[in-house]
Design an enzyme around this catalytic site. Structure first.
Site, PDB file in Angstrom:
ATOM      1  N   LYS A   1       0.906  -1.068   0.103  1.00 14.49           N
ATOM      2  CA  LYS A   1       0.131  -0.081  -0.032  1.00 14.49           C
ATOM      3  C   LYS A   1       0.803   1.255  -0.109  1.00 14.49           C
ATOM      4  O   LYS A   1       0.601   2.153  -0.880  1.00 14.49           O
ATOM      5  CB  LYS A   1      -0.997   0.029   1.240  1.00 14.49           C
TER       6      LYS A   1
ATOM      7  N   ARG B   1      -9.859   0.833   8.411  1.00 17.38           N
ATOM      8  CA  ARG B   1      -9.400  -0.526   8.800  1.00 17.38           C
ATOM      9  C   ARG B   1     -10.443  -1.457   9.440  1.00 17.38           C
ATOM     10  O   ARG B   1     -10.074  -2.496   9.839  1.00 17.38           O
ATOM     11  CB  ARG B   1      -8.056  -0.401   9.750  1.00 17.38           C
TER      12      ARG B   1
ATOM     13  N   ARG C   1      11.683  -4.961   5.355  1.00 18.17           N
ATOM     14  CA  ARG C   1      11.203  -3.388   4.842  1.00 18.17           C
ATOM     15  C   ARG C   1      11.975  -2.618   5.872  1.00 18.17           C
ATOM     16  O   ARG C   1      12.242  -2.476   6.974  1.00 18.17           O
ATOM     17  CB  ARG C   1       9.533  -2.996   5.385  1.00 18.17           C
TER      18      ARG C   1
ATOM     19  N   ARG D   1      14.141   1.239  10.506  1.00 23.51           N
ATOM     20  CA  ARG D   1      12.953   0.058  10.635  1.00 23.51           C
ATOM     21  C   ARG D   1      12.053   0.186  11.583  1.00 23.51           C
ATOM     22  O   ARG D   1      12.298   1.010  12.648  1.00 23.51           O
ATOM     23  CB  ARG D   1      13.862  -1.236  10.867  1.00 23.51           C
TER      24      ARG D   1
ATOM     25  N   ARG E   1      -0.974  -9.097  13.374  1.00 20.39           N
ATOM     26  CA  ARG E   1      -1.424  -8.049  12.579  1.00 20.39           C
ATOM     27  C   ARG E   1      -2.304  -8.511  11.600  1.00 20.39           C
ATOM     28  O   ARG E   1      -3.048  -8.047  11.041  1.00 20.39           O
ATOM     29  CB  ARG E   1      -0.133  -7.082  12.068  1.00 20.39           C
TER      30      ARG E   1
HETATM   31  P1  ADP Z   1       1.260  -1.671   7.534  1.00 21.99           P
HETATM   32  O1  ADP Z   1       1.679  -0.681   6.480  1.00 21.99           O
HETATM   33  O2  ADP Z   1       2.088  -2.854   7.821  1.00 21.99           O
HETATM   34  O3  ADP Z   1      -0.221  -2.105   7.097  1.00 21.99           O
HETATM   35  P2  ADP Z   1       0.596   0.644   9.243  1.00 21.99           P
HETATM   36  O4  ADP Z   1       1.832   1.498   9.211  1.00 21.99           O
HETATM   37  O5  ADP Z   1      -0.551   0.809   8.235  1.00 21.99           O
HETATM   38  O6  ADP Z   1       0.952  -0.793   8.837  1.00 21.99           O
HETATM   39  O7  ADP Z   1       0.071   0.441  10.773  1.00 21.99           O
HETATM   40  C1  ADP Z   1       0.801   0.128  11.711  1.00 21.99           C
HETATM   41  C2  ADP Z   1      -0.127   0.119  13.023  1.00 21.99           C
HETATM   42  O8  ADP Z   1      -0.592   1.453  13.274  1.00 21.99           O
HETATM   43  C3  ADP Z   1      -1.032  -0.854  13.066  1.00 21.99           C
HETATM   44  O9  ADP Z   1      -0.465  -2.019  13.318  1.00 21.99           O
HETATM   45  C4  ADP Z   1      -2.203  -0.384  14.030  1.00 21.99           C
HETATM   46  O10 ADP Z   1      -1.777  -0.550  15.649  1.00 21.99           O
HETATM   47  C5  ADP Z   1      -1.817   0.987  13.877  1.00 21.99           C
HETATM   48  N1  ADP Z   1      -3.180   1.591  12.754  1.00 21.99           N
HETATM   49  C6  ADP Z   1      -2.457   2.057  11.621  1.00 21.99           C
HETATM   50  N2  ADP Z   1      -3.832   2.506  11.051  1.00 21.99           N
HETATM   51  C7  ADP Z   1      -4.864   2.322  11.803  1.00 21.99           C
HETATM   52  C8  ADP Z   1      -6.153   2.408  11.475  1.00 21.99           C
HETATM   53  N3  ADP Z   1      -6.786   2.726  10.637  1.00 21.99           N
HETATM   54  N4  ADP Z   1      -7.087   1.656  12.605  1.00 21.99           N
HETATM   55  C9  ADP Z   1      -6.370   1.558  13.726  1.00 21.99           C
HETATM   56  N5  ADP Z   1      -4.942   1.140  14.080  1.00 21.99           N
HETATM   57  C10 ADP Z   1      -4.497   1.632  13.131  1.00 21.99           C
HETATM   58  P1  ADP Z   2       2.126  -1.758   3.157  1.00 22.39           P
HETATM   59  O1  ADP Z   2       2.132  -0.403   3.087  1.00 22.39           O
HETATM   60  O2  ADP Z   2       1.149  -2.562   2.401  1.00 22.39           O
HETATM   61  O3  ADP Z   2       2.354  -2.502   4.506  1.00 22.39           O
HETATM   62  P2  ADP Z   2       4.610  -1.525   2.005  1.00 22.39           P
HETATM   63  O4  ADP Z   2       4.413  -0.809   0.849  1.00 22.39           O
HETATM   64  O5  ADP Z   2       5.545  -0.833   3.190  1.00 22.39           O
HETATM   65  O6  ADP Z   2       3.411  -2.153   2.356  1.00 22.39           O
HETATM   66  O7  ADP Z   2       5.377  -2.743   1.231  1.00 22.39           O
HETATM   67  C1  ADP Z   2       6.259  -3.736   2.255  1.00 22.39           C
HETATM   68  C2  ADP Z   2       7.680  -4.081   1.952  1.00 22.39           C
HETATM   69  O8  ADP Z   2       7.487  -5.032   0.728  1.00 22.39           O
HETATM   70  C3  ADP Z   2       8.429  -3.089   1.656  1.00 22.39           C
HETATM   71  O9  ADP Z   2       9.733  -3.325   1.918  1.00 22.39           O
HETATM   72  C4  ADP Z   2       8.400  -2.835   0.275  1.00 22.39           C
HETATM   73  O10 ADP Z   2       9.651  -2.367  -0.774  1.00 22.39           O
HETATM   74  C5  ADP Z   2       8.017  -4.124  -0.516  1.00 22.39           C
HETATM   75  N1  ADP Z   2       7.300  -4.238  -1.592  1.00 22.39           N
HETATM   76  C6  ADP Z   2       6.204  -3.557  -1.863  1.00 22.39           C
HETATM   77  N2  ADP Z   2       5.565  -3.919  -2.958  1.00 22.39           N
HETATM   78  C7  ADP Z   2       6.272  -4.898  -3.736  1.00 22.39           C
HETATM   79  C8  ADP Z   2       6.081  -5.984  -4.565  1.00 22.39           C
HETATM   80  N3  ADP Z   2       4.938  -5.914  -5.422  1.00 22.39           N
HETATM   81  N4  ADP Z   2       6.889  -7.136  -4.807  1.00 22.39           N
HETATM   82  C9  ADP Z   2       7.756  -6.983  -3.809  1.00 22.39           C
HETATM   83  N5  ADP Z   2       8.247  -6.298  -2.625  1.00 22.39           N
HETATM   84  C10 ADP Z   2       7.249  -5.279  -2.448  1.00 22.39           C
END
Ligand code: ADP
Ligand code: ADP
Ligand code: ZN
Length: 216
Positions: A13, A88, A127, A160, A172
């Site tokens: 995303k 979410r 990541r 990180r 998660r």
């Molecule tokens: P990811 O990119 O791995 O999906 P996010 O950065 O979006 O993770 O979210 C990290 C953490 O922040 C989540 O595990 C949750 O604890 C909190 N969080 C983020 N967005 C929301 C939301 N819309 N509702 C509730 N918790 C959230």
């Molecule tokens: P999200 O916001 O959904 O949690 P991220 O965009 O941060 O996910 O992506 C998670 C990790 O995977 C990052 O390190 C990113 O560079 C990598 N990544 C994202 N899209 C792809 C893809 N299509 N193929 C391989 N690696 C990816």
């Protein structure tokens, strides 16, 4: 263009949102980023969210709904925005609908990024991001062109997330299936759902996203 990006943790995303920002000049509204900023600043919201985030649990709906409602009123959202990681839960989705109605704006589309569960631990544990500009990278899948130097800004400092461990992915992912995946049906029923194959390489996913955006 007013978009929602949906998908489990590590689906891509944030990666796709950054590319949409560059191409279309609309802001990325990531509740995860906003909450991490609140944690770093030790605000009241940050203190409430810190332990929940570290454990991979969701922050209460009322907290994130309030953050997004206020953020949508900023000037830079007038020409559109990308919601990344929000809504979410069904409660957040209903709140989003109510907010948009009240503000007199329409949702363009919801893009759901589909990936197999078994690759998510690798995505999340590899990541990292540039500590200066926030550009996203991956240990294996997306390395900077010059090792240790950010492609976008030249910084040599990276960070990180404390929650990006193989252990938290399990919690998660449970939260995703229990609370977030019902939104796929919710937006399908509203005729807003578009899906992309998130298993493809990053450029291919971007091309699919572009095709969807061109058709809106
Ligand atoms: P990811 O990119 O791995 O999906 P996010 O950065 O979006 O993770 O979210 C990290 C953490 O922040 C989540 O595990 C949750 O604890 C909190 N969080 C983020 N967005 C929301 C939301 N819309 N509702 C509730 N918790 C959230
Ligand atoms: P999200 O916001 O959904 O949690 P991220 O965009 O941060 O996910 O992506 C998670 C990790 O995977 C990052 O390190 C990113 O560079 C990598 N990544 C994202 N899209 C792809 C893809 N299509 N193929 C391989 N690696 C990816
Ligand atoms: Zn950078």
């Amino acid at each position: 263009m007013r978009l929602i990006l949906l998908g489990p943790p590590g689906a891509g995303k944030g990666t796709q949102a950054q590319r949409i920002v560059e191409k279309y000049g609309i802001p990325q509204l990531s509740t995860g980023d906003m909450l991490r900023a609140a944690v770093a600043a030790k605000t009241e919201v940050g203190l409430k969210a810190e332990a929940l985030m570290r454990d991979g649990k969701l922050v209460p709906d009322s907290v994130v709904n309030a953050i997004i409602s206020e953020r949508l009123d900023a000037d830079d959202c007038k020409g559109g925005f990308i919601l990344d990681g929000f809504p979410r839960t069904l409660i957040q989705a209903d709140a989003t609908e109510a907010m948009m109605k009240e503000k007199g704006i329409d949702l363009s589309a919801v893009i759901s990024i589909e990936v197999d569960d078994k690759i998510l631990a690798d995505r999340v544990s590899g990541r990292y991001t540039c500590a200066n500009c926030g550009a996203g990278y991956h240990d294996v899948n997306l390395k900077p062109k010059v090792e240790g130097v950010c492609d976008r800004c030249g910084s040599t400092h990276f960070k990180r997330r404390p929650d990006d461990t193989r252990e938290t992915v399990v919690t998660r992912l449970s939260a995703y299936y229990r609370e977030t995946s019902p939104l796929i049906g919710y937006y399908y029923a509203k005729g807003k759902l578009k899906t992309v194959d998130g298993m493809a390489d990053i450029d291919k996913v971007s091309a699919e996203v572009d095709r969807i955006l061109a058709g809106l």
